[in-house]
Design a protein around this motif. Structure first.
Motif, PDB file in Angstrom:
ATOM      1  N   GLU A   1      -5.773   2.996  -5.808  1.00 19.93           N
ATOM      2  CA  GLU A   1      -6.785   2.439  -6.713  1.00 19.93           C
ATOM      3  C   GLU A   1      -6.717   0.914  -6.737  1.00 19.93           C
ATOM      4  OE1 GLU A   1      -7.207   5.819 -10.193  1.00 19.93           O
ATOM      5  OE2 GLU A   1      -5.367   4.609 -10.140  1.00 19.93           O
ATOM      6  N   LEU A   2      -5.508   0.393  -6.711  1.00 23.98           N
ATOM      7  CA  LEU A   2      -5.318  -1.057  -6.681  1.00 23.98           C
ATOM      8  C   LEU A   2      -5.917  -1.644  -5.400  1.00 23.98           C
ATOM      9  CD1 LEU A   2      -4.023  -3.397  -8.262  1.00 23.98           C
ATOM     10  CD2 LEU A   2      -1.877  -2.854  -7.132  1.00 23.98           C
ATOM     11  N   GLY A   3      -5.692  -0.969  -4.285  1.00 22.60           N
ATOM     12  CA  GLY A   3      -6.259  -1.410  -3.007  1.00 22.60           C
ATOM     13  C   GLY A   3      -7.780  -1.421  -3.028  1.00 22.60           C
ATOM     14  N   GLU A   4      -8.361  -0.381  -3.629  1.00 18.45           N
ATOM     15  CA  GLU A   4      -9.824  -0.330  -3.748  1.00 18.45           C
ATOM     16  C   GLU A   4     -10.334  -1.474  -4.610  1.00 18.45           C
ATOM     17  OE1 GLU A   4     -11.200   3.498  -5.122  1.00 18.45           O
ATOM     18  OE2 GLU A   4      -9.968   4.533  -3.616  1.00 18.45           O
ATOM     19  N   ARG A   5      -9.660  -1.702  -5.719  1.00 13.25           N
ATOM     20  CA  ARG A   5     -10.087  -2.751  -6.654  1.00 13.25           C
ATOM     21  C   ARG A   5     -10.032  -4.131  -6.020  1.00 13.25           C
ATOM     22  NH1 ARG A   5     -12.197  -5.693  -9.800  1.00 13.25           N
ATOM     23  NH2 ARG A   5     -11.749  -5.969 -11.983  1.00 13.25           N
ATOM     24  N   LEU A   6      -8.981  -4.382  -5.229  1.00  9.44           N
ATOM     25  CA  LEU A   6      -8.793  -5.699  -4.602  1.00  9.44           C
ATOM     26  C   LEU A   6      -9.373  -5.773  -3.192  1.00  9.44           C
ATOM     27  CD1 LEU A   6      -5.148  -6.424  -5.751  1.00  9.44           C
ATOM     28  CD2 LEU A   6      -7.245  -7.472  -6.618  1.00  9.44           C
ATOM     29  N   GLN A   7      -9.882  -4.643  -2.698  1.00  8.70           N
ATOM     30  CA  GLN A   7     -10.413  -4.566  -1.341  1.00  8.70           C
ATOM     31  C   GLN A   7      -9.356  -4.959  -0.314  1.00  8.70           C
ATOM     32  OE1 GLN A   7     -14.202  -6.645  -1.249  1.00  8.70           O
ATOM     33  NE2 GLN A   7     -14.745  -5.800  -3.227  1.00  8.70           N
ATOM     34  N   LEU A   8      -8.151  -4.398  -0.503  1.00  7.38           N
ATOM     35  CA  LEU A   8      -7.031  -4.650   0.406  1.00  7.38           C
ATOM     36  C   LEU A   8      -6.529  -3.325   0.953  1.00  7.38           C
ATOM     37  CD1 LEU A   8      -4.933  -7.234  -1.653  1.00  7.38           C
ATOM     38  CD2 LEU A   8      -6.379  -7.717   0.323  1.00  7.38           C
ATOM     39  N   ASP A   9      -6.109  -3.329   2.224  1.00  6.51           N
ATOM     40  CA  ASP A   9      -5.526  -2.120   2.784  1.00  6.51           C
ATOM     41  C   ASP A   9      -4.055  -2.031   2.390  1.00  6.51           C
ATOM     42  OD1 ASP A   9      -3.817  -3.460   4.789  1.00  6.51           O
ATOM     43  OD2 ASP A   9      -5.703  -3.938   5.784  1.00  6.51           O
ATOM     44  N   SER A  10      -3.474  -0.856   2.565  1.00  5.27           N
ATOM     45  CA  SER A  10      -2.099  -0.642   2.119  1.00  5.27           C
ATOM     46  C   SER A  10      -1.106  -1.505   2.896  1.00  5.27           C
ATOM     47  CB  SER A  10      -1.713   0.830   2.222  1.00  5.27           C
ATOM     48  OG  SER A  10      -1.761   1.262   3.564  1.00  5.27           O
ATOM     49  N   GLY A  11      -1.416  -1.839   4.130  1.00  4.90           N
ATOM     50  CA  GLY A  11      -0.538  -2.700   4.919  1.00  4.90           C
ATOM     51  C   GLY A  11      -0.429  -4.108   4.364  1.00  4.90           C
ATOM     52  N   THR A  12      -1.461  -4.556   3.686  1.00 10.54           N
ATOM     53  CA  THR A  12      -1.454  -5.869   3.036  1.00 10.54           C
ATOM     54  C   THR A  12      -0.914  -5.761   1.611  1.00 10.54           C
ATOM     55  OG1 THR A  12      -3.381  -6.529   4.342  1.00 10.54           O
ATOM     56  CG2 THR A  12      -2.916  -7.824   2.361  1.00 10.54           C
ATOM     57  N   LEU A  13      -1.296  -4.696   0.926  1.00 11.56           N
ATOM     58  CA  LEU A  13      -0.952  -4.542  -0.485  1.00 11.56           C
ATOM     59  C   LEU A  13       0.517  -4.168  -0.707  1.00 11.56           C
ATOM     60  CD1 LEU A  13      -2.065  -4.613  -3.331  1.00 11.56           C
ATOM     61  CD2 LEU A  13      -2.805  -2.246  -3.035  1.00 11.56           C
ATOM     62  N   SER A  14       1.056  -3.300   0.115  1.00 11.14           N
ATOM     63  CA  SER A  14       2.437  -2.831  -0.093  1.00 11.14           C
ATOM     64  C   SER A  14       3.463  -3.959  -0.118  1.00 11.14           C
ATOM     65  CB  SER A  14       2.810  -1.781   0.957  1.00 11.14           C
ATOM     66  OG  SER A  14       2.050  -0.610   0.732  1.00 11.14           O
ATOM     67  N   PRO A  15       3.423  -4.913   0.819  1.00 15.54           N
ATOM     68  CA  PRO A  15       4.380  -6.022   0.731  1.00 15.54           C
ATOM     69  C   PRO A  15       4.201  -6.876  -0.532  1.00 15.54           C
ATOM     70  CG  PRO A  15       3.352  -5.976   2.902  1.00 15.54           C
ATOM     71  CD  PRO A  15       2.636  -4.979   2.052  1.00 15.54           C
ATOM     72  N   LEU A  16       2.962  -7.038  -0.974  1.00 12.46           N
ATOM     73  CA  LEU A  16       2.701  -7.789  -2.215  1.00 12.46           C
ATOM     74  C   LEU A  16       3.378  -7.104  -3.400  1.00 12.46           C
ATOM     75  CD1 LEU A  16      -1.105  -8.648  -2.061  1.00 12.46           C
ATOM     76  CD2 LEU A  16       0.767 -10.257  -2.106  1.00 12.46           C
ATOM     77  N   ILE A  17       3.205  -5.799  -3.471  1.00 11.75           N
ATOM     78  CA  ILE A  17       3.780  -5.040  -4.574  1.00 11.75           C
ATOM     79  C   ILE A  17       5.307  -5.063  -4.492  1.00 11.75           C
ATOM     80  CG2 ILE A  17       3.971  -2.749  -5.625  1.00 11.75           C
ATOM     81  CD1 ILE A  17       1.046  -2.286  -4.666  1.00 11.75           C
ATOM     82  N   ARG A  18       5.853  -4.926  -3.284  1.00 10.76           N
ATOM     83  CA  ARG A  18       7.314  -4.978  -3.126  1.00 10.76           C
ATOM     84  C   ARG A  18       7.877  -6.306  -3.615  1.00 10.76           C
ATOM     85  NH1 ARG A  18       6.567  -2.111   1.650  1.00 10.76           N
ATOM     86  NH2 ARG A  18       6.578  -4.002   2.896  1.00 10.76           N
TER      87      ARG A  18
END
Length: 148
Positions: free
Chosen positions: A60-77
């Motif tokens: 849901e966060l990826g959809e909201r920010l229009q980011l794929d999991s490959g970009t979003l996962s390191p941010l969250i980590r």
């Protein structure tokens, strides 16, 4: 066939360059304002979503920010390593990872409260102009996405 210098598109006449240049300028200003908080602009965007709605899945966060999991996962980590968010597997669906604010992440909202006003001031535009521009750029993005 090659374009002649006279018929070639001029950089300063391209909307893509104007938007790119404005985005870089705004991001640079955000970088200055966010440095004391210890977060990057993309991390700030994640935090903003969580300040609006705590407890959201990564998808849901990826959809909201229009980011794929490959970009979003390191941010969250990195946010988790900084103690600002907590990642947990959902009990009802172990495939889904939920992200919530830590107390430190929630407290950062108050420390960052003045940033939007400082960004607005940096534009030199009044709030009505900024709202109209934001609406136009949002509509532009939707149009371009829909034209594929």
């Amino acid at each position: 066939m090659t374009a002649t210098a006279a018929s070639a598109p001029r950089l300063d006449e391209q909307i893509c360059f104007a938007l790119y240049s404005a985005s870089r300028a705004l991001t640079a200003r955000y970088r200055e304002l966010l440095a004391p908080l210890g977060v990057t602009y993309p991390q700030y965007l994640v935090l903003m979503v969580l300040w609006e709605r705590d407890a959201i899945t990564v998808s849901e966060l990826g959809e909201r920010l229009q980011l794929d999991s490959g970009t979003l996962s390191p941010l969250i980590r990195r946010l988790e390593s900084a103690g600002l968010v907590i990642r947990t597997r959902r009990s009802d669906d172990e495939r889904a990872v939920e992200v919530t604010l830590s107390p430190a992440g929630a407290a950062l909202q108050e420390r960052s409260a003045g940033i939007p006003d400082q960004i607005c001031a940096a534009t030199g535009f009044d709030l009505e102009h900024i709202a109209a521009l934001q609406s136009q750029v949002t509509e532009l993005a939707a149009q371009v996405r829909g034209s594929r």
